[in-house]
Design a protein around this motif. Structure first.
Motif, PDB file in Angstrom:
ATOM      1  N   GLY B  11       0.833  -1.203   0.000  1.00 35.99           N
ATOM      2  CA  GLY B  11       0.000   0.000   0.000  1.00 35.99           C
ATOM      3  C   GLY B  11       0.864   1.247   0.000  1.00 35.99           C
ATOM      4  O   GLY B  11       1.795   1.372   0.787  1.00 35.99           O
ATOM      5  N   ALA B  15      -0.530   5.788   5.117  1.00 33.73           N
ATOM      6  CA  ALA B  15      -0.050   4.828   6.116  1.00 33.73           C
ATOM      7  C   ALA B  15       1.231   4.156   5.635  1.00 33.73           C
ATOM      8  O   ALA B  15       2.227   4.078   6.366  1.00 33.73           O
ATOM      9  N   ASN B  37      -0.795  -1.550  -6.032  1.00 33.09           N
ATOM     10  CA  ASN B  37      -1.414  -1.880  -7.317  1.00 33.09           C
ATOM     11  C   ASN B  37      -1.751  -0.637  -8.130  1.00 33.09           C
ATOM     12  O   ASN B  37      -2.181  -0.732  -9.262  1.00 33.09           O
ATOM     13  N   GLU B  38      -1.588   0.533  -7.519  1.00 27.40           N
ATOM     14  CA  GLU B  38      -1.843   1.744  -8.309  1.00 27.40           C
ATOM     15  C   GLU B  38      -0.587   2.116  -9.087  1.00 27.40           C
ATOM     16  O   GLU B  38       0.508   1.661  -8.777  1.00 27.40           O
ATOM     17  N   ARG B  45      -5.750  11.871  -2.223  1.00 24.64           N
ATOM     18  CA  ARG B  45      -7.017  11.387  -2.764  1.00 24.64           C
ATOM     19  C   ARG B  45      -8.099  12.464  -2.754  1.00 24.64           C
ATOM     20  O   ARG B  45      -8.932  12.543  -3.645  1.00 24.64           O
ATOM     21  N   VAL B  82      -0.884  -7.493  -4.876  1.00 24.07           N
ATOM     22  CA  VAL B  82      -0.586  -8.644  -4.025  1.00 24.07           C
ATOM     23  C   VAL B  82      -1.835  -9.529  -3.993  1.00 24.07           C
ATOM     24  O   VAL B  82      -2.927  -9.058  -3.721  1.00 24.07           O
ATOM     25  N   THR B 109      -3.251  -1.376   3.080  1.00 29.43           N
ATOM     26  CA  THR B 109      -3.921  -1.445   1.777  1.00 29.43           C
ATOM     27  C   THR B 109      -5.169  -0.575   1.691  1.00 29.43           C
ATOM     28  O   THR B 109      -5.880  -0.628   0.685  1.00 29.43           O
ATOM     29  N   GLY B 110      -5.444   0.203   2.737  1.00 28.49           N
ATOM     30  CA  GLY B 110      -6.548   1.139   2.629  1.00 28.49           C
ATOM     31  C   GLY B 110      -7.906   0.482   2.450  1.00 28.49           C
ATOM     32  O   GLY B 110      -8.126  -0.667   2.829  1.00 28.49           O
ATOM     33  N   ASP B 277      -6.532   2.686   6.835  1.00 28.28           N
ATOM     34  CA  ASP B 277      -7.933   2.339   6.597  1.00 28.28           C
ATOM     35  C   ASP B 277      -8.243   0.846   6.644  1.00 28.28           C
ATOM     36  O   ASP B 277      -9.402   0.460   6.735  1.00 28.28           O
ATOM     37  N   GLY B 294      -9.663   7.902   7.441  1.00 28.65           N
ATOM     38  CA  GLY B 294      -9.194   9.268   7.262  1.00 28.65           C
ATOM     39  C   GLY B 294      -7.689   9.370   7.127  1.00 28.65           C
ATOM     40  O   GLY B 294      -6.925   8.502   7.527  1.00 28.65           O
ATOM     41  N   TRP B 295      -7.320  10.456   6.522  1.00 32.68           N
ATOM     42  CA  TRP B 295      -5.934  10.714   6.122  1.00 32.68           C
ATOM     43  C   TRP B 295      -4.998  10.756   7.333  1.00 32.68           C
ATOM     44  O   TRP B 295      -3.957  10.112   7.365  1.00 32.68           O
ATOM     45  N   TRP B 336     -11.604  12.339  10.286  1.00 32.17           N
ATOM     46  CA  TRP B 336     -11.611  12.914   8.929  1.00 32.17           C
ATOM     47  C   TRP B 336     -10.880  14.229   8.965  1.00 32.17           C
ATOM     48  O   TRP B 336     -11.111  15.059   9.827  1.00 32.17           O
ATOM     49  N   GLU B 337     -10.004  14.445   8.064  1.00 39.98           N
ATOM     50  CA  GLU B 337      -9.239  15.682   8.008  1.00 39.98           C
ATOM     51  C   GLU B 337      -9.964  16.612   7.049  1.00 39.98           C
ATOM     52  O   GLU B 337     -10.305  16.210   5.944  1.00 39.98           O
TER      53      GLU B 337
HETATM   54  C1  LIG Z   1     -12.368  10.613  -3.158  1.00 41.11           C
HETATM   55  C2  LIG Z   1     -11.855  10.566  -1.761  1.00 41.11           C
HETATM   56  C3  LIG Z   1     -11.829  11.708  -0.976  1.00 41.11           C
HETATM   57  C4  LIG Z   1     -11.332  11.673   0.315  1.00 41.11           C
HETATM   58  N1  LIG Z   1     -11.342  12.804   1.079  1.00 41.11           N
HETATM   59  C5  LIG Z   1     -10.831  12.772   2.342  1.00 41.11           C
HETATM   60  C6  LIG Z   1     -10.811  13.914   3.153  1.00 41.11           C
HETATM   61  O1  LIG Z   1     -11.229  14.987   2.739  1.00 41.11           O
HETATM   62  N2  LIG Z   1     -10.323  13.828   4.414  1.00 41.11           N
HETATM   63  C7  LIG Z   1      -9.822  12.672   4.901  1.00 41.11           C
HETATM   64  O2  LIG Z   1      -9.367  12.624   6.047  1.00 41.11           O
HETATM   65  N3  LIG Z   1      -9.845  11.547   4.163  1.00 41.11           N
HETATM   66  C8  LIG Z   1     -10.338  11.554   2.894  1.00 41.11           C
HETATM   67  N4  LIG Z   1     -10.385  10.414   2.163  1.00 41.11           N
HETATM   68  C9  LIG Z   1      -9.943   9.158   2.786  1.00 41.11           C
HETATM   69  C10 LIG Z   1      -8.432   9.033   2.759  1.00 41.11           C
HETATM   70  O3  LIG Z   1      -7.971   9.181   1.464  1.00 41.11           O
HETATM   71  C11 LIG Z   1      -8.043   7.670   3.315  1.00 41.11           C
HETATM   72  O4  LIG Z   1      -8.497   7.598   4.644  1.00 41.11           O
HETATM   73  C12 LIG Z   1      -6.557   7.448   3.296  1.00 41.11           C
HETATM   74  O5  LIG Z   1      -6.070   7.490   1.999  1.00 41.11           O
HETATM   75  C13 LIG Z   1      -6.220   6.098   3.919  1.00 41.11           C
HETATM   76  O6  LIG Z   1      -4.855   5.866   3.785  1.00 41.11           O
HETATM   77  P1  LIG Z   1      -4.214   4.428   3.757  1.00 41.11           P
HETATM   78  O7  LIG Z   1      -2.763   4.626   3.674  1.00 41.11           O
HETATM   79  O8  LIG Z   1      -4.734   3.630   4.874  1.00 41.11           O
HETATM   80  O9  LIG Z   1      -4.776   3.743   2.449  1.00 41.11           O
HETATM   81  P2  LIG Z   1      -4.856   4.229   0.924  1.00 41.11           P
HETATM   82  O10 LIG Z   1      -4.509   5.658   0.807  1.00 41.11           O
HETATM   83  O11 LIG Z   1      -6.165   3.792   0.443  1.00 41.11           O
HETATM   84  O12 LIG Z   1      -3.693   3.401   0.227  1.00 41.11           O
HETATM   85  C14 LIG Z   1      -3.759   1.997   0.093  1.00 41.11           C
HETATM   86  C15 LIG Z   1      -3.107   1.592  -1.185  1.00 41.11           C
HETATM   87  O13 LIG Z   1      -2.926   0.187  -1.206  1.00 41.11           O
HETATM   88  C16 LIG Z   1      -3.261  -0.286  -2.478  1.00 41.11           C
HETATM   89  N5  LIG Z   1      -3.655  -1.684  -2.398  1.00 41.11           N
HETATM   90  C17 LIG Z   1      -4.816  -2.211  -1.903  1.00 41.11           C
HETATM   91  N6  LIG Z   1      -4.820  -3.547  -2.008  1.00 41.11           N
HETATM   92  C18 LIG Z   1      -3.661  -3.895  -2.602  1.00 41.11           C
HETATM   93  C19 LIG Z   1      -3.097  -5.136  -2.994  1.00 41.11           C
HETATM   94  N7  LIG Z   1      -3.744  -6.291  -2.787  1.00 41.11           N
HETATM   95  N8  LIG Z   1      -1.893  -5.134  -3.592  1.00 41.11           N
HETATM   96  C20 LIG Z   1      -1.229  -3.972  -3.818  1.00 41.11           C
HETATM   97  N9  LIG Z   1      -1.717  -2.761  -3.442  1.00 41.11           N
HETATM   98  C21 LIG Z   1      -2.917  -2.715  -2.847  1.00 41.11           C
HETATM   99  C22 LIG Z   1      -4.420   0.597  -2.886  1.00 41.11           C
HETATM  100  O14 LIG Z   1      -4.635   0.597  -4.268  1.00 41.11           O
HETATM  101  C23 LIG Z   1      -3.921   1.929  -2.392  1.00 41.11           C
HETATM  102  O15 LIG Z   1      -3.093   2.538  -3.336  1.00 41.11           O
HETATM  103  C24 LIG Z   1     -10.864  10.454   0.852  1.00 41.11           C
HETATM  104  C25 LIG Z   1     -10.892   9.301   0.064  1.00 41.11           C
HETATM  105  C26 LIG Z   1     -11.389   9.347  -1.229  1.00 41.11           C
HETATM  106  C27 LIG Z   1     -11.411   8.080  -2.034  1.00 41.11           C
END
Ligand SMILES: Cc1cc2nc3c(=O)[nH]c(=O)nc-3n(C[C@H](O)[C@H](O)[C@H](O)COP(=O)(O)OP(=O)(O)OC[C@H]3O[C@@H](n4cnc5c(N)ncnc54)[C@H](O)[C@@H]3O)c2cc1C
Ligand SMILES: Cc1cc2nc3c(=O)[nH]c(=O)nc-3n(C[C@H](O)[C@H](O)[C@H](O)COP(=O)(O)OP(=O)(O)OC[C@H]3O[C@@H](n4cnc5c(N)ncnc54)[C@H](O)[C@@H]3O)c2cc1C
Ligand code: SF4
Ligand code: SF4
Lengths: 601, 339
Positions: B11, B15, B37-38, B45, B82, B109-110, B277, B294-295, B336-337
């Motif tokens: 991911g 995080a 995977n992106e 985001r 993965v 992996t969010g 997430d 949240g971010w 939520w930010e």
């Molecule tokens: C449109 C949108 C608007 C948002 N607005 C806000 C906001 O205003 N304020 C706020 O606080 N939060 C917001 N969020 C939520 C915030 O983006 C997430 O809470 C945050 O990105 C979570 O971070 P993370 O590192 O846990 O996961 P992510 O940022 O989701 O990153 C996880 C990554 O892992 C990758 N992944 C998943 N499974 C696999 C796999 N099997 N193999 C390889 N890679 C994989 C995913 O593709 C992704 O790139 C928003 C989200 C979206 C979609």
């Protein structure tokens, strides 16, 4: 002798000679009782081995492919007597082991739904086949008309004995009638298949409770043998305070009321406790009784629930929520009526040997959720009650001899859930039938049926490699409105003929055994080049299983050490590519089927 | 003693990146690999809506360009999914059949858009927006189309609706009050949201549900339970997020709605942590399990998971609470930010 030498020798010796162990191409049909052939069939056809009744799965799926639905239905009936019922509600142990579900091969074949297709598309009033024995003059009483009792009575009748079923309820079927709701199993389907059993001369006495209306002793003296198949009808208790409040139900009793056409009070907010079949049926029935919010409370997580993904999907589709990682501390009430549940959160803890997860309550994590009604569906036990008397028991279960179904009293047998503990319909049917064979041997004094492996050489792989990439066909179901507007509307609609044909192509037909004749093989490795996975092996040595069939292959990549090239039928997906490409035509295909034969013909 | 640790992070969101930084800071020589995977490097985001409007360029989305990974000696494997983890053998399996061994693993992996079972029959007709590639693929379609139906079941939908209105589109939204994510919309809150959206010229439908969505020509015909029958150029679904954990099921790593971790963010395997997430944690104050969202929480958790993986014993707390204002609502939130 080295195992590989024996392997080669076997190949040579069996060619053309009248030897029952057929490890190479067989030119005619052979019926083998060689344990090695049973061993081979067991490993090669994992679905059939996993089916408690050993249904000939690739056989009937092939018939569906050929649109011979009646034949597909009869192949089922031979083993499991209630195909239309099982095609709807079987717990599908076979699909867990289907080769198509192995990693990287996709999802298992919809074995169960195809069984239903056979029942749906056979012509109405089609001819049913029975291998009847002439009357023996013996009489056997069967207590209980659930799947186990029906299975036993059917087989006893086939074997020429007069079977009389005593059933406490008004209608036959056991949990099929009083447990499983009609939106999963329409009663006309059930009754038709029960009629097919009764018409063999089985006598059904309903509304008669053995122990109360008639004593076990009188049955023992009036009949040549007695089979107890009374199931598991006593609900397990939670052991938490508040269980006796009004609007707290046990799962089996609740379903019994629902299936009797009653409308037990559920209110708007229903809490179900439990994670199995019964809990799901209770939750889904509550939705149909007008509940607005239904939660299924489970101690572990969804991953460890003993129900399949399809069932989970249907439950969620009906807006029922799984509420995981909670343990009931007590049920709370006011003025004698339930108002809520106090839960504790749980966490998962690993326990080794065999690997397992326990749900352990977290200290100080109590919280309360409101409820208008609570349904406790945490399993059930046998209730031999009045009929137990002098019979030896194993806990609540009736004790049977290790290798069979006889009890501590001569002439008295026990089968189904009352002997095995709560299981599932297909296990109960299989055990009912096996028990009848034991009874037959007791009455007649000799074995009359045996199992053999039928081997037939075929010159067609019956498959196309493109079939391997077809995706599993999802079940057609009713939308939510239609489900709740009339509570008996059957949720699953079955496949249409085209879908059934498509799904039937997915089966690898694992009963086809592929072999390489090493005496003709020129070691060109053309087959290995086209193989879709590591199914063809260059082997240095091979171990033997206790039954004499070939076990683990020791492989080599060094040509100097290769003593044979062999197809591993546990890895083979019967794609037929090697068969087509071999320049020496040394790959043979043999259809291997486990069948039941009459010894005395 | 030479260290042979290979830290693998799945991911590439907040995080994952904060975890990688923390690991790098305290272990300058370790091998660190991020798999995602992106195809885009670490990006914001929440700016995707600005990107679609044309108000933000790709550079504006980017939190961290590729050069930073290079400078920090963090191996970035993009576009690689993965498929499976074997925590006993300590191997991850990539979709293209490659395997990668790790000594320590952080799963970050969010989450992805949730498809409620009630929409499963027509999910093919629904668009979702959660990644850069979603946005990129949808820009021409969004520019071209005029009428939009938005299934408004989460907080992200508000931002998207506002974007559509800014772009001069006709927007109808169906408010999913009872299944709203990540908090429940009480009746008075729903009323405020309805007013705020209506004031912006959005048609708001509440207390109704979609019955069917069917493609007819270029458009989509919608029928609701209360009998509304209307055609839209496109239909968007914002029904909350669910953790990306499918590929973990059956591996032996325990999951519930998310990956189950203790208050140190450790899974039931000693060398495997989860953050952001995708993680689910028991919170003794709430007496409940909690899915991080949240971010900011993702950043905090990524950092802490890495610290604990390196031997610290820190206990996770949610991000501090702040007031968040959305569509007439003031919410006290730690999850939520507001950007
Ligand atoms: C449109 C949108 C608007 C948002 N607005 C806000 C906001 O205003 N304020 C706020 O606080 N939060 C917001 N969020 C939520 C915030 O983006 C997430 O809470 C945050 O990105 C979570 O971070 P993370 O590192 O846990 O996961 P992510 O940022 O989701 O990153 C996880 C990554 O892992 C990758 N992944 C998943 N499974 C696999 C796999 N099997 N193999 C390889 N890679 C994989 C995913 O593709 C992704 O790139 C928003 C989200 C979206 C979609
Ligand atoms: C709600 C529910 C849903 C289920 N769903 C499924 C499913 O989807 N798939 C599946 O495979 N399995 C399912 N099961 C389990 C399955 O129904 C049982 O394993 C199976 O029915 C056991 O068969 P049996 O013949 O041993 O017992 P039963 O089906 O319980 O039949 C026993 C019969 O004996 C009768 N009896 C008992 N005592 C006496 C007496 N003293 N005198 C006369 N008659 C007596 C009873 O009235 C009953 O009719 C479900 C069970 C329940 C409760
Ligand atoms: S592919 Fe067919 S024969 Fe093979 S295990 Fe699956 S259902 Fe049985
Ligand atoms: S038929 Fe031949 S090539 Fe195909 S899977 Fe079986 S052994 Fe391999």
């Amino acid at each position: 002798m080295k195992n590989t030498d024996r392997y080669k020798k076997n190949l040579i010796v069996s060619t053309g000679k009248n030897k029952t162990y057929a490890s190479e191409s067989v030119k005619s049909i052979i019926y083998s009782t060689d344990p090695r052939d049973f061993g081979q069939v067991k490993k090669s056809i994992p679905c059939q081995d996993a089916c408690p009744a050993h249904t000939n799965i690739p056989g009937y799926i092939r018939c569906i492919h050929e649109k011979r639905f009646g034949r597909a239905y009869e192949l089922n009936r031979l083993a499991n007597i209630l195909p239309g019922v099982l095609g709807r509600i079987c717990s599908r142990p076979c699909e867990l082991y289907c080769r198509h579900g192995e990693p990287d091969l996709g999802k298992p074949v919809s074995i169960c739904s195809l069984k239903r297709s056979a029942a749906d598309f056979k012509s109405p009033m089609h001819r049913i086949l029975e291998g009847l024995y002439s009357p023996s003059g013996k009489k056997v009483a069967v207590i209980g008309a659930g799947p186990a009792g029906l299975g036993a009575a059917h087989e006893l009748s086939v074997l020429g004995h007069k079977a009389v079923i005593y059933e406490a309820f008004e209608k036959p079927g056991g949990m099929l009638m009083y447990g499983i709701p009609d939106f999963r199993l329409p009663r006309n389907v059930l009754m038709l298949e029960i009629e097919n059993i009764l018409r063999l001369g089985v006598e059904l006495k309903t509304g008669v409770k053995v122990g109360t209306d008639v004593s076990l002793d009188s049955l023992l003296s009036d009949y040549d043998a007695v089979v107890i198949a009374t199931g598991c009808t006593m609900p397990n208790r939670l052991g938490a305070p508040g269980e006796d409040l009004e609007h707290v139900y046990s799962g089996v009793r609740f379903m019994e009321q629902v299936n009797n056409g009653e409308t037990p009070y559920v209110g708007k907010n229903v809490m179900v406790i439990g994670d199995g079949f019964t809990a799901m049926d209770c939750a889904r029935s509550a939705v149909r009784l007008g509940a607005a919010e239904v939660k299924v409370n489970i101690r572990k997580t969804e991953e460890y629930m003993p129900i399949d993904d399809q069932e989970k999907h249907e439950v969620k589709f009906e807006k029922i929520r799984f509420y995981s990682l909670v343990d009931t501390k007590r049920i709370i009430g006011e003025k004698g009526k339930v108002t809520g549940i106090e839960f504790l959160r749980t966490k998962l803890e690993y326990s080794p040997n065999p690997p397992y997860r326990n749900a352990v309550p977290i200290e100080n994590s109590e919280f309360i959720l409101p409820a208008d009604s609570v349904i406790v569906a945490i399993g059930q036990q046998p209730f031999p009650g009045e009929i137990s008397g002098k019979i030896e028991q194993n806990g609540a279960r009736i004790l049977t001899r290790e290798s069979g179904f006889s009890t501590s009293i001569t002439g008295l047998f026990a089968t189904g859930d009352c002997a095995s503990g709560a299981s599932n319909v297909i296990t109960a049917i299989a055990n009912g039938r096996k028990c009848a064979v034991d009874v037959d041997e007791f009455l007649i004094g000799r074995k009359r049926k045996i199992h053999v492996v039928r081997l037939e050489s075929v010159d067609n792989t019956d498959r196309d490699r493109a079939y391997d990439f077809i995706k599993r066909t999802p079940m057609n179901t009713l939308d939510f409105d239609q489900r709740v507007s009339q509570r008996s509307n059957e949720v699953e609609k079955g496949y249409n003929e085209e879908q059934a044909a498509q799904e039937s192509k997915r089966c690898y037909l694992c009963s086809l055994k592929y072999e390489i004749d090493t005496t003709a093989c020129i070691y060109c490795s053309a087959c290995i080049d086209v193989a879709p996975r590591d199914c063809i092996k260059m082997i240095q040595d091979v171990s033997m299983n206790p039954d004499g069939s070939f076990g683990h292959y020791t492989e080599t990549r060094n040509w100097n050490n290769v003593s044979a090239i062999a197809i591993d039928n546990e890895r083979c997906i019967r794609c037929g590519q090697c068969y087509e490409v071999c320049p020496m035509d040394c790959i043979s295909v043999t259809k291997t089927e486990r069948i039941e034969l009459n010894i005395e013909e | 003693m030479p260290k042979n640790d290979h830290y693998v992070i799945i991911g590439n969101g907040p995080a994952g990146n904060l975890a990688a930084d923390t690991l790098r800071d305290s272990d300058p020589d370790a091998r660190i690999t991020i798999v995602s995977n992106e195809s885009m490097t670490y990006y914001y985001r929440h700016k995707l809506t600005e990107f679609i409007k044309g108000k933000a360029r790709e550079e504006d989305l980017t939190v961290r360009p590729y050069s930073v990974y290079k400078d920090k000696n963090i191996r970035l494997r993009l576009g690689q999914q993965v498929d499976k983890i074997d925590p006993n053998k300590k191997i991850i399996y990539l979709k293209h059949m490659e395997t990668v061994s790790y000594t320590k693993l952080i799963i970050a992996t969010g989450a992805s858009p949730r498809a409620l079972p009630s929409v499963s029959n027509f999910s093919k007709c629904l668009n979702v927006l959660s990644t850069y590639s979603d946005a990129l693929a949808q820009i021409p379609m969004i520019n071209k189309n005029k009428t939009f139906l938005v299934l408004g079941g989460d907080i992200i939908s508000f931002k998207f609706i506002r974007m559509l209105k800014d772009m001069g589109k006709e927007v109808t939204t169906l408010l999913y009050s009872e299944a709203f994510w990540p908090f429940s919309l009480e009746a008075d809150m729903a009323q405020q949201v309805k007013k705020s959206l209506s004031d912006k010229g959005v048609t708001v439908i509440s207390d109704d549900h979609i019955k069917s969505v069917k493609k007819s020509g270029e458009a989509f015909d919608i029928v609701t339970e209360k009998g509304l029958n209307q055609s839209f150029d496109s239909v968007y679904s914002f029904l909350g997020m669910i953790p990306n954990i499918r590929f973990i099921l059956g591996s032996g790593i325990d999951t519930d709605r998310g990956i189950l971790v203790d208050d140190h963010l450790k899974t039931n395997f000693d060398d495997v942590y989860a953050a952001g997430d995708c993680a689910q944690i028991y919170n003794p104050d709430m007496k409940s399990y909690w899915l991080s969202i949240g971010w900011n929480n993702a950043k905090i958790q990524g950092t802490l998971a890495a610290q604990n993986l390196l031997g610290a014993h820190k206990v996770i707390n949610p991000a501090p609470q702040k007031i968040l204002e959305v569509e007439g609502l003031k919410i006290n939130t730690s999850w939520w930010e507001s950007f």
